[in-house]
Scaffold this motif. Structure first.
Motif, PDB file in Angstrom:
ATOM      1  N   ASN A   1       1.055  -1.256  -0.005  1.00 16.47           N
ATOM      2  CA  ASN A   1       0.068  -0.080   0.041  1.00 16.47           C
ATOM      3  C   ASN A   1       0.813   1.384   0.189  1.00 16.47           C
ATOM      4  O   ASN A   1       0.964   1.701   1.044  1.00 16.47           O
ATOM      5  CB  ASN A   1      -1.033  -0.043   1.292  1.00 16.47           C
ATOM      6  CG  ASN A   1      -0.030  -0.467   2.517  1.00 16.47           C
ATOM      7  OD1 ASN A   1       1.104  -0.868   2.500  1.00 16.47           O
ATOM      8  ND2 ASN A   1      -0.911  -0.245   3.463  1.00 16.47           N
TER       9      ASN A   1
ATOM     10  N   GLN B   1       0.660   3.943  -0.712  1.00 20.31           N
ATOM     11  CA  GLN B   1       0.016   5.452  -0.139  1.00 20.31           C
ATOM     12  C   GLN B   1      -0.150   5.501   1.258  1.00 20.31           C
ATOM     13  O   GLN B   1      -0.326   6.426   1.953  1.00 20.31           O
ATOM     14  CB  GLN B   1      -1.262   5.954  -0.926  1.00 20.31           C
ATOM     15  CG  GLN B   1      -0.787   6.277  -2.190  1.00 20.31           C
ATOM     16  CD  GLN B   1      -2.075   6.316  -3.043  1.00 20.31           C
ATOM     17  OE1 GLN B   1      -2.324   5.337  -3.514  1.00 20.31           O
ATOM     18  NE2 GLN B   1      -2.596   7.431  -3.130  1.00 20.31           N
ATOM     19  N   GLY B   2       0.197   4.427   1.789  1.00 18.27           N
ATOM     20  CA  GLY B   2       0.073   4.269   3.453  1.00 18.27           C
ATOM     21  C   GLY B   2      -1.422   4.027   3.694  1.00 18.27           C
ATOM     22  O   GLY B   2      -2.363   4.285   2.859  1.00 18.27           O
ATOM     23  N   SER B   3      -1.768   3.264   4.719  1.00 17.36           N
ATOM     24  CA  SER B   3      -3.176   3.197   5.228  1.00 17.36           C
ATOM     25  C   SER B   3      -3.369   3.846   6.485  1.00 17.36           C
ATOM     26  O   SER B   3      -2.531   3.724   7.357  1.00 17.36           O
ATOM     27  CB  SER B   3      -3.319   1.704   5.776  1.00 17.36           C
ATOM     28  OG  SER B   3      -3.286   0.827   4.598  1.00 17.36           O
ATOM     29  N   THR B   4      -4.089   4.905   6.380  1.00 15.78           N
ATOM     30  CA  THR B   4      -4.576   5.561   7.579  1.00 15.78           C
ATOM     31  C   THR B   4      -5.785   5.125   8.102  1.00 15.78           C
ATOM     32  O   THR B   4      -6.852   5.337   7.733  1.00 15.78           O
ATOM     33  CB  THR B   4      -4.661   7.213   7.449  1.00 15.78           C
ATOM     34  OG1 THR B   4      -5.755   6.923   5.875  1.00 15.78           O
ATOM     35  CG2 THR B   4      -3.623   7.697   6.660  1.00 15.78           C
ATOM     36  N   ARG B   5      -5.540   4.258   8.996  1.00 10.49           N
ATOM     37  CA  ARG B   5      -6.698   3.496   9.638  1.00 10.49           C
ATOM     38  C   ARG B   5      -7.873   4.710  10.301  1.00 10.49           C
ATOM     39  O   ARG B   5      -7.618   5.330  11.197  1.00 10.49           O
ATOM     40  CB  ARG B   5      -6.414   2.568  11.143  1.00 10.49           C
ATOM     41  CG  ARG B   5      -5.639   1.455  10.835  1.00 10.49           C
ATOM     42  CD  ARG B   5      -6.960   0.377  10.415  1.00 10.49           C
ATOM     43  NE  ARG B   5      -6.760  -1.124  10.780  1.00 10.49           N
ATOM     44  CZ  ARG B   5      -6.635  -1.641  11.862  1.00 10.49           C
ATOM     45  NH1 ARG B   5      -6.634  -0.825  12.770  1.00 10.49           N
ATOM     46  NH2 ARG B   5      -6.270  -2.727  11.824  1.00 10.49           N
ATOM     47  N   ASN B   6      -8.816   4.725   9.690  1.00 12.46           N
ATOM     48  CA  ASN B   6      -9.851   5.798   9.862  1.00 12.46           C
ATOM     49  C   ASN B   6     -10.176   6.038  11.319  1.00 12.46           C
ATOM     50  O   ASN B   6      -9.713   7.279  11.618  1.00 12.46           O
ATOM     51  CB  ASN B   6     -11.107   5.293   9.522  1.00 12.46           C
ATOM     52  CG  ASN B   6     -11.330   5.343   7.965  1.00 12.46           C
ATOM     53  OD1 ASN B   6     -10.822   6.586   7.262  1.00 12.46           O
ATOM     54  ND2 ASN B   6     -11.958   4.332   7.501  1.00 12.46           N
TER      55      ASN B   6
END
Lengths: 425, 938
Positions: free
Chosen positions: B579, B581-586
């Motif tokens: 990923n 773009q990185g995952s930003t855990r909501n």
């Protein structure tokens, strides 16, 4: 003036809304393609001669349906392929993909992207069904190159999976829903080809090839599912062909019958040991496995014990036909990390290295774990004199006789006397 | 209230070489005064009074001498005496107190709470049920951190942390950390946790403190959200006279004698992620990630060292007081741990079954700084102002090595080491606090005090990384290959959270005196604005090509496998970012707030100094809510809860005589849901979905306390008390059918459940005889809560072919962390003449629940824990001291278990007992430690 409608003009007019069929010039010979784009909410029908280009998510809204007719091509394109913004096909209503023999529906990418390097790259986001999707039918379709990482708004994440994980080619989860996948090809996926979190299931006559980059099953069934998986070819899958479990403990308890499937060269692309390579039953699920033809796979039929134990009193596996060309395969016909032994399956056929050659019409079983060959170049029917032509179990019934989806009956065929998915030519 | 001076003289036979002078010094209440300085001013003869107030000076030459006895907070006593050949005994020299009226949480120069006797005075005269430990007692004890100190107070245990990071939360009277709050100088401090409001006590070095108070009952002028109680850390103030303190030690954690210390280079870490540096659409490549911080190093010598300095002085005729104290600490600790993750059977018996064993070793490389600056200025006789600022900084570079074994079968040879992982976790926490406060005596009857405070807490975990490899037994025959793990198991995350508070407090008091009775009417208010935010971004990596094996000359048996890589350190590995773009855990990316406005009124009535009654109520208005920074479709982006509560409380203290009291108190309090519990998060775990609960209600409690206390001599004490608490709508986490919340699954969410009861008794006994002392405390606690658990069974137990279903079933248990029996026993020796002190301290914590299970009958319990510590000090002269402190002499281990029998197969696994014994789910071993130090005190 010519009554021919300009293709490009029509595509502009049909942006972002439902669209209807268009007239064709009846004097034109040969196929004519309707090039369209779709984005956002869609429903109704996509005709057989459409080429639909998708660069952002499409969604079938709850309560609506989309039918895709034989011959249609759905192409995923755009700058976001392979990223978290890669488009996905969202289904909140019903989806009927109705291809025909010799005239399949394809879900793929542009030809330039259909390369071996992209095999596991996961270019688009898969068919993501939400919990409100009542019916999903996929008949004579080819679905490939799915598995892009999930963004925060993906239905994949809504179904509880993790953002950033590769999306499955198809995810489904409605405890009171129905899914039929027949006669299709699902290949080149980054992770699972099909994952189900609930519903009645019928998966018959398909080919699952090159499933999973470093992990991933062809059919990964969780709790709440009852159904059948039969007459499928599982070729070069990272882990299992058919795996079912009661993980999540939804009701009903998962109960599947997997029979007459052919598994070739599976289980070699998984670094962790013991996870299976053909059939796997675990975590409180129940069911049956019969008449499997398992060739050059890392593990045989695996029923899990210990804390992840399957529902043993209600699980039976037998009538498997095993072939292996290396000792490590022979040693694992009865997986050391499974609870069943040859005593539990008295009618299995198995032997030493290169013994019990199933005699495929066109596939050399002695050549080992080749990585780059295309299953389509081979013929997995059984030649005359094959030991696998007779002796399988026929006195049992599938879990469901048939499923009626969208008015069409999808039958689960009776078991055959031959092992595997294909009999004689 | 003035106290008179008393004198009494008696005579003894003389010592051969000069006379002996003996006596007993008392305080204003005729209780022994410990540690008073007794000197003959024109000689160099001096001593200090012992635990029972007595003193001896030998070798006094005959003639006239001026005897001077002094003690901080008292007017010095001077008398000319005539020494003949016989010994002189001077009894009952009573010193006069130099203070004004004592009120709770005042900073006015009064009894020095940093001394042992001062702390007893605080307890005795306090309006609330309270236990106090002074800086002097801390210095004499085997303890260094606040957590270790608080553990010795009756009714308190610490929640143990299996990774030995030092993170510690107080469990007061069996009430878990959610039910207690932490104060510094009487004001709440913000938390650096990303979800909760509790503050770990390991952030506070004890050298900065004057004393630690554990308050167990609330009065209306205190914040109303505690049930067990509050831990108040009172920082050192500007002293009454010049003060110079210095302390330094070196030490070692013995577990590292046999194990070299592994660490990583945290300097290499990128403080911000590629996401923050380049924006949300940027696709990171491997060049954006550092590698040196993922390679572990080891060193053989890993000591602890510490230094602290303090300087205090008064200027301008004592009007301006300044105190600066600071600490710096470096510590290397290690924890050896094993963990079995249990699952349960599906046949209705709910028995635990084990499949994995994780063996872990944690290395903590801890650096800590603290600074406390306090300035107070007496503007005039009636006005005083004070400014204090506190900086705390704690950094832990933790390396965790883990080996996970899959327990496939009965024979040890069947078990396979499956996964090796290294977790590199740098956690940096900082707390800053600035408080300005003032006290004004407006007239004889009116006083006003106010406080304004700004505090900020921050925690950062940059490049929190997992390096995971798996063992493969089939690529090379008869050999184990170590491959980089697939499935995105290799991950790196950046995480930050901040909590800021602005608080204003105002108190007004009106005193009405008549002949015998005094009535003080107090009222006031508090307003706090709290804002928090948190952020996390995660990257997952897959090896590319999929097979990357350890060993530069590794080659697979199968010649058809042509795509593979080899490595010997992290930097060699080729990864593909799943990923980029990185995952930003909501839901963890959010802002939240909690604003509280409170007013209170109370009357503090004193009847003939015999009966003291405090009664009043506090009204608190709460506004607690969140804003999601990247909400998903269908998710409520903002929400809040607002409510007000009236919290009455009352405290009665009846003095049976001037040495003993009976106390009765009642208070009603609330506990608010934690910041994250009301956020509508959804995460899928393997077997269930985790959900937040925006409908979660606050917890409401009634608390009653009865206590009988005797303070016989200056430092002696006998306390016996009982308490009862009724907790309504406690918040517990349960598994339940998610269909009620729109999710087609089993969900785990926090919910309010019925009523819980907690009652118990405490006993405290302190007695000194000359140089020896003994301290005993014991508490018994009983709590009970009934919540829903899950049970997997056959729908029809008689029919083996019926479906397996999961049903809910009620189960009662004690509150998490509550031990039925807690005890502390200490033996003390304080040799006044030879300047040698020693303390042997024993702590017992009975069995208690460590983790509440989702499943019926599967709660994880912690075995009873015994700890023995020792400390010794020697005064080299009046100012210098050397000391030795040793902890956990018994080398005790923590062990967790489930009260269910282990099955025959599982019993053959390592660490398990015989079939039928309890299932062992874990063990942690932190080991013993020692430190040797030097202290200077002027």
């Amino acid at each position: 003036m010519n009554k021919k409608i300009t293709l490009l003009g029509l595509s502009l007019a049909l942006m972002a809304t439902t669209f209807t069929s268009c007239t064709k010039d009846e004097e034109e010979a040969g196929p004519q393609f309707l090039e369209l784009t779709a984005a956002g909410p869609v429903s109704g029908k996509w005709e057989g001669n459409s080429i639909v280009t998708i660069t952002e998510d499409v969604v079938i809204p709850e309560g609506e349906s989309l039918t895709i007719e034989a011959g249609a091509q759905v192409i995923f394109a755009g700058d976001n392929l392979g990223t978290a913004e890669a488009p996905e096909f969202q289904v909140r209503g019903n989806l009927y993909i109705l291809g025909q023999e010799g005239n399949m529906v394809t879900f793929s990418v542009e030809e330039a992207n259909q390369t071996e390097a992209n095999r596991f790259m996961g270019l688009w986001g898969g068919i993501q069904c939400a919990a409100t999707c009542g019916e999903l039918a996929i008949n004579y379709a080819k679905i490939e190159y799915a598995g892009a990482p999930a963004g925060p708004n993906s239905i994949f994440v809504e179904q509880g999976e993790d953002e950033g994980d590769p999306r499955y080619a198809i995810i489904y989860g409605n405890l009171i829903g129905k899914v039929a996948i027949h006669n299709s090809i699902i290949q080149n996926t980054t992770d699972d080809a099909f994952r189900s979190l609930g519903g009645q299931l019928s998966v018959v006559g398909n080919t699952f090839a090159y499933v999973g980059e470093t992990g991933g099953e062809a059919l990964n069934i969780k709790s709440g599912v009852e159904g059948d998986m039969a007459y499928n070819l599982f070729y070069n899958c990272a882990t299992n062909g058919t795996k079912w479990s009661n993980s999540g403990e939804r009701s009903p308890q998962t109960n599947c019958t997997s029979y007459n499937n052919t598994f070739v060269n599976c289980g070699w692309r998984r670094n962790k040991e013991g996870r299976g390579a053909s059939v796997n039953i675990e975590k409180g699920a129940r069911g049956q496995s019969y008449n499997q033809l398992i060739v050059n796979c890392k593990y045989g039929v695996r029923v899990v014990g210990g804390d992840d134990e399957a529902d043993l009193p209600n699980t039976s596996v037998d009538y498997a036909f095993y072939f292996g060309n290396e000792q490590i395969m022979i040693d694992e016909f009865y997986p050391t990390h499974g609870i069943f032994t040859s005593a539990d399956s008295p009618n299995d056929i198995y032997g030493a290295i290169n013994e019990n050659d199933p005699k495929f019409v066109d596939y050399n079983v002695a050549t080992g774990k080749l990585e780059n060959l295309d299953y389509a170049d081979y013929d997995f029917h059984l030649a005359g004199g094959s030991l696998a032509l007779t002796g399988a179990k026929t006195n049992f019934s599938p879990k469901n006789g048939a499923l009626v989806i969208g008015g069409v009956t999808y039958t689960n065929p009776s078991p055959s006397a031959h092992f595997g998915a294909f009999g004689s030519n | 209230m003035k106290h008179a001076l008393l004198f009494a003289f008696t005579f003894f036979t003389a010592h051969l070489y000069g006379s002996t002078l003996k006596g007993v010094v008392l305080d204003d209440e005729e209780l022994p005064l410990i540690g008073a300085t007794v000197q003959l001013t024109e000689t160099n003869l001096f001593t200090t009074t012992g635990m029972d107030g007595s003193f001896i000076i030998n070798g006094v030459p005959t003639g006239y001498h001026i005897l001077k006895i002094s003690f901080v907070g008292f007017t010095s006593f001077e008398k000319t005496i005539s020494v003949q050949n016989e010994p002189i005994v001077i009894q009952n020299i009573q010193l006069k107190l130099n203070v004004t009226q004592l009120t709770e949480f005042e900073f006015v120069q009064d009894v020095d709470g940093s001394t042992i006797s001062g702390s007893r005075i605080k307890e005795k005269s306090s309006a609330m049920v309270m236990n106090v430990t002074s800086a002097e007692a801390i210095a004499l004890s085997p303890d260094n951190s606040v957590a270790e100190v608080v553990q010795r107070i009756s009714g308190v245990t610490m929640e143990s942390n299996p990774s030995g990071t030092g993170e510690s939360f107080a469990i007061i009277r069996g009430m878990p950390k959610r039910y207690n709050y932490t104060l510094v100088n009487g004001i709440k401090i913000p938390s650096s946790d990303n979800k909760n409001r509790y503050v770990s006590l390991d952030l506070f070095p004890s050298d900065l403190l004057e004393r630690v108070e554990v308050v167990k009952s609330l009065t209306p002028n205190m914040e109303g959200d505690a049930v067990g109680g509050a831990v108040n850390m009172v920082m050192r103030n500007a002293p009454n006279k010049k003060l110079i303190l210095a302390n330094g030690f070196v030490g070692y954690h013995n577990i590292l004698f046999n194990q070299s210390f592994q660490n990583f280079d945290a300097q290499e870490i990128n403080p911000v992620s590629p996401f923050e540096k380049n924006g949300p659409t940027y696709k990171a490549t491997m060049d954006d990630f550092t590698t040196k911080n993922m390679e572990s190093n080891s060193k053989d010598f890993a000591p602890d060292y510490y230094v602290s300095l303090g300087y205090g002085q008064r200027f301008f005729k004592d009007k301006l007081g300044v105190l600066i104290s600071g600490t710096a600490n470096k510590m290397h600790t290690g924890t050896d741990a094993v963990r079995f993750e249990p699952s349960t059977t599906r046949d209705g018996t709910s028995l635990p079954v084990l499949t994995n064993m994780s063996e872990r070793f944690y290395f903590n490389d801890i650096t800590q700084f603290g600074l406390n600056v306090a300035v107070d200025y007496q503007l005039s006789k009636n006005h005083k102002i004070r400014l204090s600022s506190i900086f705390l900084d704690l950094n832990n570079n933790q390396l965790r090595n883990e080996t996970k074994t899959r327990l496939w079968g009965v024979n040890p040879g069947d078990n396979q080491v499956e996964v090796h992982s290294q977790r590199f976790r740098k956690t940096h926490q900082r707390i800053n606090n600035y408080t300005l406060e003032a006290e004004h005596k407006l007239s004889d009857k009116w006083t006003l005090d106010w406080k304004a405070a700004y505090s900020k807490a921050r925690r950062e975990r940059p490049d929190h990384a997992d390096f995971v490899t798996v063992s493969n037994y089939s690529l090379i025959q008869d050999q184990k290959s170590i491959l980089v793990a697939e499935d995105g198991d290799n991950s790196r995350a950046w995480e930050y959270n901040t909590d800021k508070d602005i608080t204003g407090i105002l108190n007004l008091a009106y005193t009405k005196d008549n002949e015998k009775n005094t009535y003080v009417f107090k009222m006031g208010g508090l307003y706090r604005l709290k804002s928090r935010n948190s952020f996390i971004v995660t990257y997952n990596f897959n090896p590319d090509p999929g097979i990357q094996a350890y060993g530069y000359d590794w080659k697979p048996d199968d010649s058809n496998i042509t795509k593979y890589g080899t490595w010997e350190k992290y930097g060699d590995i080729n990864f593909r970012i799943r990923n980029p773009q990185g995952s930003t855990r909501n839901e963890l990316n959010q802002d939240s707030h909690q604003n509280v406005a409170a007013v209170y009124g109370m009357v503090d009535a004193d009847f003939s100094k015999v009966l003291n009654v405090i009664a009043g109520a506090r009204i608190e208005y709460t506004d607690q809510g969140y804003t999601l920074l990247a909400p998903r479709a269908g998710q409520e982006p903002e929400n809040k809860q607002t409510y007000s509560d009236v919290l009455p409380s009352m405290a009665i203290k009846y003095a049976l005589n001037n040495k003993s009291n009976i106390r009765l108190s009642y208070f009603y309090s609330i506990i608010r849901p934690s910041y994250f519990e009301i956020v509508p998060y959804i995460y899928r775990q393997e077997d269930y979905v985790e959900m937040g609960n925006p409908e979660l209600q606050k917890i409401r409690t009634h608390n009653v306390d009865l206590r009988y206390e005797i303070f016989s001599k200056g430092t002696d004490q006998f306390l016996i008390g009982a308490f009862y608490k009724q907790i309504n709508d406690p918040i517990e986490y349960v598994l339940t059918d998610g269909n009620d919340f729109g999710v087609n699954d089993i969900v785990r969410r926090p919910q309010n459940f019925g009523t819980a009861i907690n009652y118990g008794a405490e006993l405290n006994f302190i007695k000194y005889i000359r140089s020896f002392g003994v301290k005993i405390n014991y508490s018994y606690t009983h709590s009970e809560i009934t919540t829903q658990k899950s049970l997997r069974k056959r729908e029809d137990p008689e029919d083996n072919s019926s479906n397996i279903v999961t049903v809910n079933i009620d189960q009662s248990r004690p509150l998490q962390g509550q031990a039925s029996h807690i005890g502390n026993f200490s033996l003390l020796y304080k040799g006044i003449k030879n300047g040698f002190n020693a303390q042997l301290a024993f702590n017992y914590t009975g069995e208690r629940i460590r983790t509440v299970s989702n499943f019926y009958n599967n709660d994880e319990w912690e075995k009873p824990f015994y700890q023995l510590d020792f400390s010794a000090e020697k005064n080299l002269n009046k100012k210098w001291q050397v000391y030795l402190k040793m902890r956990n002499l018994l080398n005790a281990k923590y062990q967790t278990f489930i009260k269910q029998p282990v099955n025959t197969e599982n019993s053959k696994f390592p660490y398990q007992g015989n079939p039928g014994d309890n299932v062992i789910t874990g063990e942690q071993h932190v080991g013993s430690s020692f430190r040797i130090g030097v202290r200077f005190n002027m």
